[in-house]
Structure formats: C-alpha cells, structure tokens
Design an enzyme around this catalytic site. Structure first.
Site, PDB file in Angstrom:
ATOM      1  N   ASN A   9     -27.384  29.270  24.197  1.00 37.45           N
ATOM      2  CA  ASN A   9     -28.404  29.597  24.882  1.00 37.45           C
ATOM      3  C   ASN A   9     -29.022  30.480  23.507  1.00 37.45           C
ATOM      4  O   ASN A   9     -28.685  31.648  23.682  1.00 37.45           O
ATOM      5  CB  ASN A   9     -28.258  30.399  26.154  1.00 37.45           C
ATOM      6  N   LYS A  11     -32.235  31.898  23.504  1.00 35.61           N
ATOM      7  CA  LYS A  11     -32.820  32.926  23.993  1.00 35.61           C
ATOM      8  C   LYS A  11     -34.009  32.916  23.098  1.00 35.61           C
ATOM      9  O   LYS A  11     -34.668  32.260  22.485  1.00 35.61           O
ATOM     10  CB  LYS A  11     -32.149  34.347  23.945  1.00 35.61           C
ATOM     11  N   GLU A 101     -31.614  36.856  33.008  1.00 34.82           N
ATOM     12  CA  GLU A 101     -32.621  37.538  32.336  1.00 34.82           C
ATOM     13  C   GLU A 101     -34.009  37.043  32.972  1.00 34.82           C
ATOM     14  O   GLU A 101     -35.163  37.814  33.134  1.00 34.82           O
ATOM     15  CB  GLU A 101     -32.496  37.118  30.936  1.00 34.82           C
ATOM     16  N   GLU A 169     -22.135  33.564  35.312  1.00 34.15           N
ATOM     17  CA  GLU A 169     -22.418  34.664  34.292  1.00 34.15           C
ATOM     18  C   GLU A 169     -22.382  36.045  34.967  1.00 34.15           C
ATOM     19  O   GLU A 169     -23.570  36.406  35.412  1.00 34.15           O
ATOM     20  CB  GLU A 169     -23.586  34.304  33.335  1.00 34.15           C
ATOM     21  N   GLY A 175     -23.957  39.856  26.820  1.00 30.59           N
ATOM     22  CA  GLY A 175     -24.397  40.513  25.711  1.00 30.59           C
ATOM     23  C   GLY A 175     -23.790  42.134  25.537  1.00 30.59           C
ATOM     24  O   GLY A 175     -24.134  42.932  24.742  1.00 30.59           O
ATOM     25  N   SER A 213     -20.533  37.049  26.644  1.00 33.04           N
ATOM     26  CA  SER A 213     -19.745  37.605  25.745  1.00 33.04           C
ATOM     27  C   SER A 213     -18.341  36.437  25.242  1.00 33.04           C
ATOM     28  O   SER A 213     -17.385  36.937  24.651  1.00 33.04           O
ATOM     29  CB  SER A 213     -19.079  38.929  26.039  1.00 33.04           C
TER      30      SER A 213
HETATM   31  P1  PGA Z   1     -23.830  36.318  25.579  1.00 34.54           P
HETATM   32  O1  PGA Z   1     -24.977  35.700  26.422  1.00 34.54           O
HETATM   33  O2  PGA Z   1     -23.054  35.284  24.997  1.00 34.54           O
HETATM   34  O3  PGA Z   1     -24.559  36.861  24.366  1.00 34.54           O
HETATM   35  O4  PGA Z   1     -23.145  37.322  26.307  1.00 34.54           O
HETATM   36  C1  PGA Z   1     -24.608  34.572  27.538  1.00 34.54           C
HETATM   37  C2  PGA Z   1     -26.025  34.232  28.087  1.00 34.54           C
HETATM   38  O5  PGA Z   1     -26.655  34.921  28.438  1.00 34.54           O
HETATM   39  O6  PGA Z   1     -26.418  32.919  28.325  1.00 34.54           O
END
Ligand code: PGA
Length: 253
Positions: A9, A11, A101, A169, A175, A213
């Site tokens: 992803n 983003k 998000e 998640e 994050g 993460s």
């Molecule tokens: P991350 O994000 O791997 O940076 O924790 C995962 C996500 O939001 O899909």
C-alpha cells in the site's frame, strides 16, 4: 490453494518517476528470484493517478496492481471520485477499501465500505476489505466485538468467498514500527475466520491478510501464524529491497 498475498500500500507517496522506478526495481528483483513466486503473489497499490505508469512498467511481469480506494457509485456527477471501472480500465485487479486512514480522514462508515466492496466486485476488482480496532478499543477489551461488527457491516451480502480478501490491521500497529504479537494475530485471525464462516460458504478459502508494521525481520514469524494468508504493507513496501525481502522471508519459511 491460493498463494500468500504480499500487498504493498504505497499510500499518498511518490511521483510518476519514483513510482516507475520502484515498480521497475520490484519487477527486476522478482525476475532474479522467480522461486518466491511459487509461494507468494505480489501486489502493488500505487496512488490511482500513477496506476497507468506503473502498469506500463509492470507489463509482462508477475506483479498485480491495485488501487487504494474506489467510489461506491458507478459513474457520473461525483467530483473528485474515482470509479471502480476506471481503476480496472487502468490495470487494477484489486482495490483496498475501508482502510483505517479512509475511515478516519473521510469518516467512512462500514456501510459505505460495504457499498464500495460491491461496486468493486461488480467491476471485476477484488476488494481488500480492511478492519481493525484502535488501541483504546483493545485496551478496554472490545477488540473482538469491534472486529465482528466491522466484518458484519463492511462486507456486502452480495459477495461470495471467492470475491474478496480481508486485511486485519490493528490501528495501533499501523506505521508504529510495532507489529501485533504473534499471539494476538493468531487469536484475531482465528476469530475472523470463525465470523466469516458464519457469514459465507467456503470461508476457509478467503485470504485474511495481516497489516501493521510488517517488515522483513518479522515477516517469517507472522506468516507462520495460522490463518495469516498475506500481508498488507505500508512503509516497507516503498523500498524494493524490503518489499521483496518480505516475500523472500515468507517463501523461505
Ligand atoms: P505500515 O502500514 O506497514 O506502514 O504499518 C500498513 C497499512 O497501513 O496498510
């Protein structure tokens, strides 16, 4: 048996050129280590604006493409929104819906996510439906009830087991650098499988991804947890080394 889904992803990051470069590096690394593809399917979800550029770079490669959101509407007067049909036309095979998000930045409700999941499927996209509790909800013992409620209201009743994936998640793990523990992932994925089996036939064939993460260092142990059938990866998907490294760790295991 479906392969383990290693989904990136991206983003709201990158430029046309950096997206092309990242896609090209990922394709190159997979070309050098084709054995990983026996175990893993790789999926990149760039910003929608860059789908066409990334599709051109990935043409002929084993990398699948996805988008990060779609409209619940088919087409028409919805300024700024992107139709599922446009995403499919630009090369997407998957679309992430209901990411935490989007739920927090755009007040998306599970009912909206459910409509999106149906529109996605009606346009030949596989929705990756995201769910997960906040830290406060976990600390107050509500994680399972929240996840159950999100599952029951975010998956359109029109979908069958073949039509969608789930991404669990936990919001506090996204994050943060701190993934959920193997025990927490095991318990929650088992619970999700149980709830899915109450909702649809053949629920054992649905891929349940873990996200939050994930990195090369924890990929192997998280992938070995029962009912973990893929990862949704944010930060570590923005570097070809770590993204493909996660796949390598899963395949080695
Ligand atoms: P991350 O994000 O791997 O940076 O924790 C995962 C996500 O939001 O899909």
């Amino acid at each position: 048996m479906k392969r383990f889904l290693v989904a990136g992803n991206w983003k709201m990051n990158g430029t046309v050129q950096s997206s092309r470069n990242l896609a090209s590096e990922i394709c190159h690394k997979l070309h050098q280590t084709p054995e990983i593809l026996n175990t893993c399917e790789f999926l990149c979800c760039p910003p929608s604006l860059y789908l066409g550029s990334v599709r051109d770079v990935c043409a002929g490669s084993p990398v699948s493409l996805g988008a990060q959101d779609c409209s619940a509407e088919e087409q028409g007067a919805h300024t700024g929104d992107i139709a599922a049909d446009m995403l499919a036309d630009s090369g997407a095979a998957y679309v992430i819906v209901g990411h935490s998000e989007r739920r927090s930045d755009h007040n998306e409700t599970s009912e909206m996510v459910s409509s999106k999941s149906k529109t996605a499927r009606d346009n030949n996209l596989i929705p990756i439906i995201c769910i997960g509790e906040t830290l406060d909800q976990r600390q107050t013992g509500k994680a399972q009830s929240i996840v159950r409620e999100q599952l029951e209201s975010s998956i359109s009743k029109a979908l069958t087991a073949e039509d969608f994936c789930i991404a669990y998640e936990p919001v506090w793990a996204i994050g943060s650098g701190q993934a959920a523990s193997e025990d927490d992932v095991k318990d929650m994925h088992e619970f999700i499988r149980k709830v899915l089996s109450e909702m649809v036939d053949n629920a054992d064939t649905i891929r349940i991804l873990y996200g939050g993460s994930v990195k090369p260092e924890n990929a192997s142990s998280l992938a070995s947890v029962a009912n973990v059938n893929g990862f949704l990866i944010g930060g570590a998907s923005l570097k070809a080394d770590s993204f493909v490294g996660i796949g390598k760790a899963v395949a080695k295991h």
